[in-house]
Write a protein that holds these residues in place. Structure first.
Motif: not given
Length: 286
Positions: A259-277
């Motif tokens: 495990i390592e500390r990170q000063d800055a992490i960039s997380a891209p947008a996840g896929s916007n899954r459509s809700l069917i039910h």
């Protein structure tokens, strides 16, 4: 007159007179003929031995040639099979690569269109219901469909040595889920696995020996990055149930983690899954 018997003392004995005849009977051939016969017999035996040796060499040569031809044919057949297998593998790899590129292009296109939709929605909300903009943004952040950045930690999990021969020494999807759940429980606000953003509908599962995040394959080493309070992660994760399981995997199968500390992490947008039910609960349905 006295009759005297003949004196036979001067006459040779019968055996002495028969000595030549006895010698002839005992040795019908003289020494020269016997020696010649023995030499001829030895020569015949030597000739037979040479003939037998020559035949043996011929047999060995024929057998060697047959083995050589058989081995050459077997090698050619194996090489032909290897070429067919290699060609099929190359075609499969090319097809997988092509489909991955197509999928990446489609994901990029979907992200661009989603961004356009978000911009149009924001414009409409600003004009009609400006108070909802903040709520929509918060919901998108929590669901993982907006890119975010911030401090946190990176946990790297690696397969044990000999993982190619022993499946137990490989990191499994269940092990990744344990780490992810441990980070969520410590207040993680966004998590990525090898750059793949997790959303509220993400799934971590296996397909054969591969691990899939949603529908994207990830491979070792597995880099799990979490945005949140680094101090909380540093202090509490090493004593969590997730860390205990990782240590058990290390003791049993050589799977390592850090495990390592990170000063800055960039997380891209996840896929916007459509809700069917699923649909919102209204006053009438309640």
């Amino acid at each position: 007159m006295t009759h005297q018997r003949p004196d036979h003392t001067d006459r040779p004995p019968a055996d002495a007179s028969m000595s030549l005849l006895n010698e002839i009977m005992r040795n019908p051939l003289d020494l020269g003929y016997s020696a010649a016969a023995r030499r001829r017999t030895r020569q015949d035996l030597a000739g037979a031995s040479k003939t037998s040796s020559h035949m043996s060499r011929v047999v060995v040569l024929v057998v060697s040639l047959a083995l050589g031809v058989t081995t050459t044919m077997a090698i050619k057949e194996l090489r032909a099979r290897d070429e067919v297998i290699s060609s099929a593998r190359t075609l499969l790899v090319d097809e997988i690569t092509e489909r991955q590129e197509t999928r990446a292009s489609l994901e990029e296109l979907a992200a661009q269109r989603q961004q356009s939709v978000d911009q149009l929605r924001s414009q409409i909300l600003e004009e009609q219901e400006p108070e909802l903009i903040s709520q929509v943004t918060t919901d998108q952040l929590r669901s993982g469909v907006l890119p975010v950045q911030g401090p946190g930690v990176k946990i790297t999990v690696r397969d044990g040595s000999g993982a190619d021969l022993d499946a137990n020494r490989r990191v499994h999807d269940a092990d990744i889920r344990v780490v992810v759940n441990g980070l969520w429980s410590l207040g993680a606000e966004a998590i990525t696995i090898n750059g793949q953003r997790l959303t509220t509908t993400s799934a971590i599962r296996s397909a054969g020996a591969a691990i899939l995040v949603d529908l994207t394959g990830v491979s070792a080493p597995y880099r799990i990055e979490a945005i949140g309070d680094p101090d909380v992660f540093d202090q509490q994760f090493p004593t969590s149930a997730a860390a205990e399981q990782l240590e058990a995997l290390n003791d049993s199968f050589g799977i390592t983690w850090e495990i390592e500390r990170q000063d800055a992490i960039s997380a891209p947008a996840g896929s916007n899954r459509s809700l069917i039910h699923a649909s919102p609960v209204t006053d009438e349905s309640s």
